[in-house]
Design an enzyme around this catalytic site. Sequence first.
Site, PDB file in Angstrom:
ATOM      1  CE  LYS A  60     -44.151 -36.537 -64.159  1.00 34.42           C
ATOM      2  NZ  LYS A  60     -44.844 -35.499 -63.375  1.00 34.42           N
ATOM      3  CB  THR A  61     -38.598 -32.894 -65.753  1.00 33.86           C
ATOM      4  OG1 THR A  61     -39.828 -33.263 -66.387  1.00 33.86           O
ATOM      5  CG2 THR A  61     -37.608 -32.464 -66.810  1.00 33.86           C
ATOM      6  CG  ASP A 247     -39.713 -35.749 -69.042  1.00 36.39           C
ATOM      7  OD1 ASP A 247     -40.585 -36.245 -68.292  1.00 36.39           O
ATOM      8  OD2 ASP A 247     -39.280 -34.592 -68.896  1.00 36.39           O
ATOM      9  CD  GLU A 248     -44.189 -34.415 -70.292  1.00 39.80           C
ATOM     10  OE1 GLU A 248     -45.270 -34.990 -70.047  1.00 39.80           O
ATOM     11  OE2 GLU A 248     -43.889 -33.298 -69.829  1.00 39.80           O
ATOM     12  CD  GLN A 278     -48.765 -33.538 -66.220  1.00 42.03           C
ATOM     13  OE1 GLN A 278     -48.337 -32.637 -66.916  1.00 42.03           O
ATOM     14  NE2 GLN A 278     -48.111 -33.992 -65.168  1.00 42.03           N
ATOM     15  NE  ARG A 631     -48.238 -27.766 -66.898  1.00 41.15           N
ATOM     16  CZ  ARG A 631     -47.461 -28.735 -66.426  1.00 41.15           C
ATOM     17  NH1 ARG A 631     -46.158 -28.666 -66.543  1.00 41.15           N
ATOM     18  NH2 ARG A 631     -47.975 -29.758 -65.778  1.00 41.15           N
TER      19      ARG A 631
HETATM   20  P1  ATP Z   1     -44.596 -32.117 -64.944  1.00 36.78           P
HETATM   21  O1  ATP Z   1     -45.492 -33.265 -64.595  1.00 36.78           O
HETATM   22  O2  ATP Z   1     -45.370 -30.873 -65.081  1.00 36.78           O
HETATM   23  O3  ATP Z   1     -43.684 -32.422 -66.075  1.00 36.78           O
HETATM   24  P2  ATP Z   1     -42.426 -32.710 -63.155  1.00 36.78           P
HETATM   25  O4  ATP Z   1     -42.888 -33.809 -62.294  1.00 36.78           O
HETATM   26  O5  ATP Z   1     -41.549 -33.047 -64.278  1.00 36.78           O
HETATM   27  O6  ATP Z   1     -43.671 -31.875 -63.640  1.00 36.78           O
HETATM   28  P3  ATP Z   1     -40.377 -30.829 -62.463  1.00 36.78           P
HETATM   29  O7  ATP Z   1     -40.598 -29.902 -63.576  1.00 36.78           O
HETATM   30  O8  ATP Z   1     -39.229 -31.730 -62.492  1.00 36.78           O
HETATM   31  O9  ATP Z   1     -41.722 -31.650 -62.211  1.00 36.78           O
HETATM   32  O10 ATP Z   1     -40.329 -30.035 -61.089  1.00 36.78           O
HETATM   33  C1  ATP Z   1     -41.276 -29.035 -60.761  1.00 36.78           C
HETATM   34  C2  ATP Z   1     -40.616 -27.936 -59.960  1.00 36.78           C
HETATM   35  O11 ATP Z   1     -40.267 -28.430 -58.678  1.00 36.78           O
HETATM   36  C3  ATP Z   1     -39.330 -27.458 -60.586  1.00 36.78           C
HETATM   37  O12 ATP Z   1     -39.238 -26.067 -60.421  1.00 36.78           O
HETATM   38  C4  ATP Z   1     -38.267 -28.180 -59.787  1.00 36.78           C
HETATM   39  O13 ATP Z   1     -37.052 -27.479 -59.766  1.00 36.78           O
HETATM   40  C5  ATP Z   1     -38.888 -28.258 -58.415  1.00 36.78           C
HETATM   41  N1  ATP Z   1     -38.428 -29.438 -57.629  1.00 36.78           N
HETATM   42  C6  ATP Z   1     -38.510 -30.711 -58.009  1.00 36.78           C
HETATM   43  N2  ATP Z   1     -38.015 -31.524 -57.047  1.00 36.78           N
HETATM   44  C7  ATP Z   1     -37.616 -30.733 -56.029  1.00 36.78           C
HETATM   45  C8  ATP Z   1     -37.014 -30.961 -54.740  1.00 36.78           C
HETATM   46  N3  ATP Z   1     -36.737 -32.167 -54.304  1.00 36.78           N
HETATM   47  N4  ATP Z   1     -36.754 -29.891 -53.976  1.00 36.78           N
HETATM   48  C9  ATP Z   1     -37.045 -28.638 -54.407  1.00 36.78           C
HETATM   49  N5  ATP Z   1     -37.596 -28.361 -55.597  1.00 36.78           N
HETATM   50  C10 ATP Z   1     -37.879 -29.381 -56.399  1.00 36.78           C
HETATM   51 MG    MG Z   2     -41.757 -32.845 -66.356  1.00 36.17          MG
END
Ligand code: ATP
Ligand code: MG
Length: 789
Positions: A60-61, A247-248, A278, A631
Amino acid sequence: MEDWDDSLAPAPKIPLSQRALGQGGARPAPYLDDLNPAQREAVEALDGPVLMLAGAGTGKTKALTSRIVHLLNMGKARPNEILSVTFTNKAAREMKLRVGRLLGDVAEGMAWMGTFHSLSVKILRRHAELVGLKSNFTILDTDDQLRLLKQLIAANNIDEKRWPARMMASIIDSWKNRALTPDRVPSGEAAAYNNRGTEIYEQYQERLRTLNATDFGDLLLHCVVIFQKHPDVLEQYQRWFRYILVDEYQDTNVAQYLWLRLLAQSHRNICCVGDDDQSIYGWRGAEVGNILRFEKDFPGAKVVRLEQNYRSTAHILAAASGVIAANAGRLGKTLWTAGEMGEKLRLIGHWDGEEEARWIGEEIEAAQRGRRNIHAVSLNQIAILVRASHQMRAFEDRFLTIGLPYRVIGGPRFYERQEIRDAMAYFRLAVSPEDDLAFERVVNLPKRGLGDKAQGDIQREARGLGLPLLEGARSLLARAGIGGKGAGQLRQFVEGVDRWHAAVVAASQSHIELAEIILDESGYTTMWQNDKTPEAAGRLENLKELVKALEQFDSLQGFLEHVSLIMENESEEAVEKVSIMTLHAAKGLEFPVVFLPGWEDGLFPSQRSMDESGKKGLEEERRLAYVGITRAEQLCTISFASNRRVYGQWQSQLPSRFIDELPEDHVAVLTPPGLYGGGYGAAAPSYGSSLEDRVGKADPYNSPGWKRMQDRATTRPMAQPREARAVTIDAAAVSSFVTGDRVFHQKFGYGDIVGIEGDKLHIEFDHAGAKMIVARWVVAAHEVGEVPF
Ligand code: ATP
Ligand code: MG
């Protein structure tokens, strides 16, 4: 309308060159190739409302950041026309870095990327007068807030023992979280605080206004009020912020939600990302319901769901999913990973909290030496996530002993110290002389012969005149209403504040110089120099560090704002360190190796949260467990102790109920180390390479030297000593030193005695340099050391 600065000047126009680039799609967009189809869909839907609702680690981030890059790349907006709200200032900086990596200098201009609070302060400074404040208002911390409330409660003849100020503070917070000004508090809640709630709230707001101050909740509340009452101001911001990203989103409260909705309602270019599983800030008024409302408020919103997790191994992901499944009323989603099964989540029980800290310390050392099948573990890749901040102490103590560098993230530690708060009160007075709370804190510090009576006279004088305390003091002096030694000193104090304030206004000298001058002229530094208690030296060190911290800011005001907003000590980023933080602070972050200690009922899930909110509280705790496990990228270790010292009291503990909710297939139970054998799952196979090479090693934690030091420790250590390489326990350790002895000091680390004068030692510390230390404050190095190799 008053001073708009350049960053918010006339209606923005996208330069033709950029538009041409955008329309022609001339710039290649390699960042899009890194995205999966669902992410890409969310990133490319640039206009109109978008909601990304997905589980942990699904990117997402990452998608949000790519979207910012894409907006800029397509020429849709200039960097300062994008409003992006992240969870911490640190997250904002990271995002900026990532955008910078892809687009270069452009990211520098992203002036509106930050937390709700930091963005609100920025807006509020421009329009403070619309809510009866001046633009140099101060932001009170909870301590000041309570002090203020206590005064009001006393003035209203309410028995504070029956109706604690804290209770009132939390009622006010909850109203502010819902964007309720005193006149909007629903009549149904009028019974709050013995029927006096709204009345006190009103007085409190009035008092803040006279102090030219806000509390934390006000930052948002005032903005919302301004937006609602001044459509012209709102319109300017609506025009200015062409795109809004959040975000969040699951953790926004009503005030934040309104803030966003007001800003986005005209163009509807808003993209929110979040995960209902979360949501961990219900206790601060966050409403998961905001996610569900999004589609109602922004009809036609594009809703994107992501299911592939890129962060964690399959075992970790399965363990996390197993725990969260016990919650009712989830939106529900399945997560999968194309990655490896990896190592099972590890579970271990310990005899007590100190043993737990010791074991984790050893595991970290083992991992560093390549004993784990995790590639190249550096300390930066390791995190210890605790439920309650009091758990940190055991780790800090332990890591200090073995010389393992660590950082505490999200803790107000440094800025909470008495001397730091005193010094900052002086700075606050210099910036805003009407800050009565700061005045009260330091008017007789150092002692100026202004006891309760003199201070009472100043208070009365000020109240009579309806002016700040400083003015009360001035008037009292003018009519010789104060006598004796105090009068001269008070005059000096008032003149000092005048001088410092004039210097702030004129900006005639560097704020660093000014800070030093203030601390010197006020006699505050001298007070500690003359102080004979053992802590005085440490306090002077801290004051120096405070002045050093100012270098990163361009004004005292900027610094004070930073402290009240961030309260994080994030210096020395370059050094590799283990991170210790609360689960709450860990949201959004990821680490290859994660330790989750203290999984004990009452601690986690927290008793307080269950007592206060029942099943709802328990479910929020479970989401916190989910946040913790997710995490971890490669190795996640959960532990608990049978005994724990909480605020000086030993308590026996039961394992957390969440432990039995872990799906067995994904968990490896480790045999507890040590002689106790009282842990969990004694029949399980032994694990732990770190133990075998430690057999027979003395336990520095039980050494008399360590214990003595514990007894003496009055301040929490901050800096880390160099890596400890001392020798085994010597029971015959003596306290009378000779020149050449190697010693250890809790704050300055290891050093050699180069001279002795009575009970004072000249010590050449390895890292902290030469210092004079009273002998009883150090121990022989061998008393606290160990042989790790
Ligand atoms: P959270 O809910 O914990 O905030 P999130 O959904 O925001 O998580 P991110 O932090 O954006 O997730 O991504 C998690 C990990 O996955 C990061 O290391 C990111 O670089 C990697 N990632 C995300 N999308 C891809 C993708 N399409 N291909 C490869 N790696 C990815
Ligand atoms: Mg995130």
